[in-house]
Design an enzyme around this catalytic site. Structure first.
Site, PDB file in Angstrom:
ATOM      1  N   HIS A 175      59.030  32.271  74.133  1.00  0.00           N
ATOM      2  CA  HIS A 175      57.984  32.720  75.189  1.00  0.00           C
ATOM      3  C   HIS A 175      58.481  34.147  75.510  1.00  0.00           C
ATOM      4  O   HIS A 175      58.173  34.378  76.785  1.00  0.00           O
ATOM      5  CB  HIS A 175      57.741  31.854  76.283  1.00  0.00           C
ATOM      6  CG  HIS A 175      57.569  30.350  75.736  1.00  0.00           C
ATOM      7  ND1 HIS A 175      56.498  29.761  75.446  1.00  0.00           N
ATOM      8  CD2 HIS A 175      58.586  29.386  75.690  1.00  0.00           C
ATOM      9  CE1 HIS A 175      56.313  28.478  75.263  1.00  0.00           C
ATOM     10  NE2 HIS A 175      57.874  28.408  75.220  1.00  0.00           N
ATOM     11  N   SER A 296      57.775  63.650  73.456  1.00  0.00           N
ATOM     12  CA  SER A 296      56.457  63.665  73.960  1.00  0.00           C
ATOM     13  C   SER A 296      56.142  65.202  74.274  1.00  0.00           C
ATOM     14  O   SER A 296      57.064  65.993  74.589  1.00  0.00           O
ATOM     15  CB  SER A 296      56.369  63.111  75.268  1.00  0.00           C
ATOM     16  OG  SER A 296      55.283  63.390  76.032  1.00  0.00           O
ATOM     17  N   LYS A 302      61.144  61.942  77.180  1.00  0.00           N
ATOM     18  CA  LYS A 302      60.734  60.375  76.214  1.00  0.00           C
ATOM     19  C   LYS A 302      61.366  60.618  74.732  1.00  0.00           C
ATOM     20  O   LYS A 302      61.530  61.832  74.271  1.00  0.00           O
ATOM     21  CB  LYS A 302      59.324  60.591  75.883  1.00  0.00           C
ATOM     22  CG  LYS A 302      58.363  60.412  77.292  1.00  0.00           C
ATOM     23  CD  LYS A 302      58.337  59.011  77.592  1.00  0.00           C
ATOM     24  CE  LYS A 302      57.782  57.868  76.550  1.00  0.00           C
ATOM     25  NZ  LYS A 302      56.319  57.798  76.925  1.00  0.00           N
ATOM     26  N   GLU A 309      56.125  51.868  65.640  1.00  0.00           N
ATOM     27  CA  GLU A 309      54.808  51.417  66.139  1.00  0.00           C
ATOM     28  C   GLU A 309      53.903  51.585  65.214  1.00  0.00           C
ATOM     29  O   GLU A 309      53.004  50.734  64.798  1.00  0.00           O
ATOM     30  CB  GLU A 309      54.500  52.372  67.285  1.00  0.00           C
ATOM     31  CG  GLU A 309      55.066  52.442  68.551  1.00  0.00           C
ATOM     32  CD  GLU A 309      55.101  53.444  69.627  1.00  0.00           C
ATOM     33  OE1 GLU A 309      54.057  53.286  70.241  1.00  0.00           O
ATOM     34  OE2 GLU A 309      55.699  54.564  69.366  1.00  0.00           O
TER      35      GLU A 309
END
Ligand code: ARG
Length: 477
Positions: A175, A296, A302, A309
């Protein structure tokens, strides 16, 4: 050599003269509308079958010669012409032309330009229906082989990363809540198992698809004394497909490969998701170098895991491709329908995406550096050794597991109240819950001890993990 229809009557050689019309234009007096051509044309994508188309044509021509369907002279001219076309393709000078609709007619048209009338004999005892079924099957077969090799490369990268981390602690989750401590090596090896099954799915699909459709002709077989066993063997198939209608009508081989691709992509997406999560400062389990991250344009701090992704996202493309082809095939009456020309785009797209994903993931796995201290710290958090306490109560005090579970729950509550973890809980507090608990209990409450105790086959004890790693090193060698 076997001749399937040696006693069939020898039909006259076909006059396949394209004339001024399209190659199939004998019964037509007008040209197709521009829109007809626009929707019909497939050379823009089926040019990717060029290598397979040439290979199939070579095998077919050699067989036609051997069986006496065409003369040695014509066969030689055809084979030389096909070799020249192969050279043109390799050099990038082959003219792919929309007016010839698809790869099959592009090759034949070019052959005619190169060798003249003999080119028209190549299509004897063959149809574009068995030709495309053959080309596409060979393409998918190659794709399965390539993918299998790339999966193995990814597995090797995982094993290489698992080996030095066989004993490195990390939290195991259910979980996405801390469950029990495991080792990072154990976690990585779980993916090696998954990708192993993926590779075997591609291998199984390959075995099932390895039957040659060539010689099924349009749908009913051929009246010429062709030898389908000869072409099947020449093209690396186990045997010719046994039913000519099935041979030209089904694309289940492509669907099966897409299903295998989809499952592989789903596995990749789970690992990609974990990389994304592990890389957050909140987790801080791993870092990727600049090689597999991006910055970024506005936030200078960043470092984003874009590759992970994108791998995560590609699963959608893969399932989309499977769905696309499944819907094209659903409800199609036997045998060939032009709908099936739409079989290629989803397959090309899916395998391009899958192969890129596999390579990117292998790159990321090799690149990622675990933050061992952070992971070990997290491994002990969240009362992750509560099960070890309950098991100790069962083992040492003979309590029923249900009672042990209850006492442990109360111990967790007490520790939480005191703002400590289980190893930090004073003995007096434990004894208040069960007076027979002694000092010995603390030995099982550390994540190290927890992990080391799980010696069952396939468990997370470092020795078990090392055994898994050893087994896979041998399998992948
Ligand atoms: N370009 C066609 C395809 O991809 C080749 C087969 C054409 N067959 C036909 N009967 N029109 O399916």
């Amino acid at each position: 050599m076997t001749t399937d229809s040696s006693d069939a009557p020898k039909a006259p050689a076909a006059q396949n003269d394209p004339g001024g019309q399209a190659m199939w234009g004998g019964r037509f007096s007008d040209k197709p509308a521009e829109l007809m051509q626009a929707i019909n044309v497939s050379i823009g994508f089926d040019r990717r079958l060029a290598v397979q188309d040439l290979e199939g044509s070579r095998a077919h021509a050699a067989m036609l010669q051997k069986t006496g369907v065409i003369t040695s002279q014509d066969a030689e001219a055809i084979l030389n012409g096909l070799a020249d076309i192969g050279a043109e393709m390799a050099a990038g000078t082959f003219p792919f032309r929309e007016e010839f609709e698809d790869i099959h007619m592009n090759v034949e048209a070019r052959l005619r330009e190169l060798i003249g009338a003999a080119a028209g004999r190549l299509h004897t005892a063959r149809s574009r229906n068995d030709q495309v079924a053959l080309d596409f099957r060979m393409w998918v077969r190659d794709a399965c082989d390539r993918t299998g090799a790339q999966i193995r490369a990814l597995q090797k990268a995982l094993v290489a990363k698992a080996e030095p981390n066989a004993a490195a602690l990390m939290p195991g989750f259910t979980h996405l809540q801390p469950a029990q401590p495991v080792t990072f090596g154990h976690h990585l090896m779980a993916y090696v198992e998954m990708f192993g099954r993926d590779a075997s799915r591609f291998a199984d699909a390959r075995t099932r698809m390895n039957e040659s459709p060539l010689g099924a002709a349009a749908l009913a077989g051929s009246p010429f004394p062709i030898d389908r066993h000869m072409t099947a063997e020449a093209l690396g198939f186990d045997r010719p497909a046994a039913n000519s209608l099935d041979a030209v009508a089904d694309r289940d081989f492509a669907l099966e490969a897409l299903a295998a691709a989809t499952i592989t992509a789903i596995h990749l997406s789970r690992l990609a998701e974990e990389i994304v999560v592990w890389m957050t400062p909140q987790f801080g389990f791993i870092s990727l170098t600049d090689a597999f991250t991006t910055g970024s344009s506005i936030m200078p701090q960043k470092k984003n895991p874009d590759a992970a992704e994108l791998v995560r996202a590609k699963a959608g493309r893969m399932l989309g491709s499977f769905t696309q082809l499944a819907v094209v095939m659903k409800g199609l009456p036997l045998t060939y329908s032009k709908d099936m020309q739409e079989d290629k785009v989803p397959v090309f797209d899916a395998f391009d995406a899958l192969e890129l994903s596999l390579r990117a993931m292998a790159g990321m796995v090799a690149d990622l550096q675990p933050n061992i201290e952070n992971m070990a710290k997290a491994a002990g958090a969240g009362f992750s050794t509560a099960t070890d306490l309950a098991d100790w109560l069962v083992r040492e005090l003979g309590l029923p597991f249900r009672d042990a579970h209850h006492i442990t729950g109360a111990a967790v509550k007490r520790a939480e109240h005191l703002g400590t973890d289980l190893p930090g809980l004073p003995l007096a507090d434990l004894q208040a819950l069960e007076p027979r608990i002694g000092e010995g209990v603390y030995k099982v409450l550390t994540p190290q001890a927890s992990v080391a105790s799980r010696m069952s086959y396939g468990g997370t004890a470092p020795d078990q993990v090392r055994a898994q790693i050893q087994r896979w090193k041998e399998l992948l060698a």
